[in-house]
Write a protein that holds these residues in place. Structure first.
Motif, short mmCIF file in Angstrom:
data_model
loop_
_atom_site.label_atom_id
_atom_site.label_comp_id
_atom_site.label_asym_id
_atom_site.label_seq_id
_atom_site.Cartn_x
_atom_site.Cartn_y
_atom_site.Cartn_z
N LEU A 48 0.84 -1.20 0.00
CA LEU A 48 0.00 0.00 0.00
C LEU A 48 0.88 1.26 0.00
O LEU A 48 1.60 1.51 0.97
CB LEU A 48 -0.91 0.00 1.23
CG LEU A 48 -1.79 1.22 1.45
CD1 LEU A 48 -2.78 1.39 0.30
CD2 LEU A 48 -2.53 1.12 2.79
N THR B 98 -1.22 6.95 -1.16
CA THR B 98 -2.57 6.42 -1.40
C THR B 98 -3.34 6.31 -0.10
O THR B 98 -4.52 6.67 -0.02
CB THR B 98 -2.47 5.04 -2.07
OG1 THR B 98 -1.82 5.17 -3.33
CG2 THR B 98 -3.86 4.44 -2.28
N LEU B 99 -2.69 5.81 0.95
CA LEU B 99 -3.35 5.72 2.25
C LEU B 99 -3.79 7.09 2.73
O LEU B 99 -4.91 7.26 3.23
CB LEU B 99 -2.41 5.07 3.26
CG LEU B 99 -2.94 5.00 4.70
CD1 LEU B 99 -4.21 4.17 4.77
CD2 LEU B 99 -1.87 4.43 5.62
N GLU C 187 -6.88 8.25 0.75
CA GLU C 187 -8.09 7.50 1.09
C GLU C 187 -8.54 7.78 2.52
O GLU C 187 -9.74 7.75 2.81
CB GLU C 187 -7.85 6.01 0.84
CG GLU C 187 -7.64 5.73 -0.65
CD GLU C 187 -7.37 4.28 -0.98
OE1 GLU C 187 -7.27 3.44 -0.04
OE2 GLU C 187 -7.25 3.96 -2.18
N SER D 246 -6.27 -0.40 3.61
CA SER D 246 -6.62 1.01 3.73
C SER D 246 -8.04 1.20 4.26
O SER D 246 -8.27 2.00 5.17
CB SER D 246 -6.48 1.70 2.37
OG SER D 246 -6.86 3.06 2.45
#
Length: 242
Positions: A96, A100-101, A104, A148
């Protein structure tokens, strides 16, 4: 007429919630990223109740708060806020990407906090109100494929509990609803059935007993997030979590 604001409206559960609250005599304010669906839903609801809609991305807290303010100007302050957005994207913890985490998390948690911070002062001053968050079984039992989303739902659960403790003395009820299955018409997670629980939490909350609802009907699959049972030996199903 009381008002219900629903953030993160799309086909399925949020539609059913909007219809339930409209049928119960609420004016309904709708917020979603795109206009096409909420425009048609608002037109449908306006046949029986007041409604309004605005577009805002749940990942943009400033835009989200701006949309809530505009809805207040149109139909008045909310008596009920329902936060429903989430980003559902599969990725394991070792792959991950951190950016991106972060992105989101803005949708899964930060937007919820921004909405709560905006509406809570007014609810406190009036001595009443309801804030409901759509959680999920991943908050209770995470799976690596959904890292996530699991982190976001776990953080949302914690946020909800903190808000419950902070706002309950002021007459404001906060709850998180862990919907532990796939919402689809005609099944045990029929959107109308689940929406009825949001209505009950608004109209007849039972205090501490209703700070969290784990919606896992008898006989449903607690491993719906792991249909191939790859993690069965390391999993405690949500229905077994106190």
């Amino acid at each position: 007429m009381p008002n219900c604001f629903i953030v993160g409206v799309g086909p399925g559960l949020s539609d059913a919630m909007a219809r339930r609250f409209a049928a119960g005599g609420y004016a309904v304010g709708l917020v979603a990223r795109g206009a096409s669906h909420i425009r048609s839903l608002a037109e449908e609801l306006s046949q029986d109740a007041r409604s309004a809609w605005l577009c805002a991305d749940a990942g943009d807290a400033e835009a989200l708060v701006g949309a809530l303010s505009d809805l207040e100007d149109r139909i008045g302050p909310p008596d009920v806020l329902i936060y429903n957005p989430s980003v559902m994207r599969a990725e394991g913890p070792l792959n991950l990407p951190i950016p991106t985490l972060r992105n989101e998390f803005e949708v899964n948690v930060i937007g919820a906090l921004a909405c709560a911070q905006h509406v809570a002062p007014g609810m406190k001053s009036r001595g009443r109100g309801t804030i409901l968050f759509t959680g999920g079984g991943l908050a209770l039992e995470p799976y690596p494929e959904w890292t996530s989303l699991a982190l976001g739902k776990a953080a949302l659960r914690s946020l909800s509990f903190s808000l419950f403790k902070d706002l309950a003395p002021h007459g404001v009820h906060v709850a998180v609803i862990a919907v532990c299955g796939i919402v689809e018409p005609g099944g045990p997670f029929d959107p109308g059935v689940v929406a009825e629980e949001y209505w009950r939490l608004t109209t007849a909350p039972e205090g501490l007993n209703d700070r969290e609802i784990i919606f896992q009907p008898q006989g449903t699959d607690p491993f719906y997030n792991d249909p191939e049972r790859r993690h069965e030996q390391t999993t405690v199903p949500p229905r077994d979590v106190p």
